[in-house]
Write a protein that holds these residues in place. Structure first.
Motif, mmCIF file in Angstrom:
data_model
loop_
_atom_site.group_PDB
_atom_site.id
_atom_site.type_symbol
_atom_site.label_atom_id
_atom_site.label_comp_id
_atom_site.label_asym_id
_atom_site.label_seq_id
_atom_site.Cartn_x
_atom_site.Cartn_y
_atom_site.Cartn_z
ATOM 1 N N VAL A 113 -4.091 -0.988 -0.675
ATOM 2 C CA VAL A 113 -3.245 -2.083 -1.172
ATOM 3 C C VAL A 113 -2.360 -2.630 -0.055
ATOM 4 C CG1 VAL A 113 -1.351 -2.664 -2.752
ATOM 5 C CG2 VAL A 113 -3.280 -1.277 -3.561
ATOM 6 N N SER A 116 -4.124 -4.903 2.344
ATOM 7 C CA SER A 116 -4.723 -6.107 1.767
ATOM 8 C C SER A 116 -4.083 -7.379 2.315
ATOM 9 C CB SER A 116 -4.573 -6.088 0.242
ATOM 10 O OG SER A 116 -3.217 -6.278 -0.124
ATOM 11 N N HIS A 119 -0.799 -8.167 0.451
ATOM 12 C CA HIS A 119 0.428 -7.505 0.917
ATOM 13 C C HIS A 119 0.850 -8.034 2.293
ATOM 14 C CE1 HIS A 119 3.613 -4.630 1.275
ATOM 15 N NE2 HIS A 119 3.173 -4.326 2.479
ATOM 16 N N PHE A 149 3.138 -3.558 -6.893
ATOM 17 C CA PHE A 149 1.899 -2.797 -6.748
ATOM 18 C C PHE A 149 1.018 -2.984 -7.973
ATOM 19 C CE2 PHE A 149 3.446 -0.689 -3.072
ATOM 20 C CZ PHE A 149 2.320 -0.144 -2.465
#
Length: 173
Positions: A113, A116, A119, A149
């Motif tokens: 995450v 990514s 982010h 998140f």
């Protein structure tokens, strides 16, 4: 540590007595003498009471971070200031310094995450800039703690974690 993460690790070591009192630190006489010879005078002259009183300890012992990382075989880190935002797993034995932003998790899903594009875009928008060239600065409160998140289904979570493990392996090779 920030430079060690962005380039090749230098293989340097630190003397870290953790939160031990002076008597406990003295049970490592060679290391204690080295720290005493290099730091005691400077630290005892420091106007910050904690530096003077606990001169053999790191200047800022970061109790919360030490507790959060304790027992983890690995954790995530990213340079606080970096042209390119990336996260990497660091071995649990590595003592991070102030140039790293650390996340106390060994879960590859979190690496996925945080790696990514979503982010990265978030961090660029929420973070600050540093220096003449405006190098992005990752602020843990604005860039990490405020980031929403995702909570994907377990199959997608597993896929993300698997891909993140492959990214980590690739970077390390």
């Amino acid at each position: 540590n920030g430079k060690d993460l962005t380039t090749r690790p230098r293989g340097v070591y630190v003397i870290d007595f953790g939160l031990r009192d002076e008597a406990e630190a003295r049970t490592y006489p060679v290391l204690f003498d080295r720290v005493r010879d290099l730091l005691q005078g400077e630290r005892q002259a420091n106007p910050r009471e904690s530096y003077a009183r606990y001169w053999w300890r790191f200047g800022e012992p970061r109790r919360e971070l030490r507790e959060a990382l304790s027992g983890l075989p690995r954790y995530l880190g990213t340079p606080e200031v970096s042209k390119h935002r990336f996260f990497d797993f660091l071995d649990g034995s590595i003592a991070p310094d102030g140039a790293l932003v650390c996340v106390a998790t060994g879960d590859a899903f979190h690496l996925g995450v945080l790696s990514s594009a979503i982010h990265t875009t978030w961090a660029l928008a929420a973070g600050a800039r540093m220096g003449i060239d405006g190098t992005p600065r990752y602020n843990k409160r604005a860039c990490f703690e405020a980031f929403p998140f995702p909570e994907p289904p377990s199959t997608l979570r597993t896929q993300i974690a698997d891909l993140a493990e492959r990214i980590d392996r690739h970077r390390k090779e």
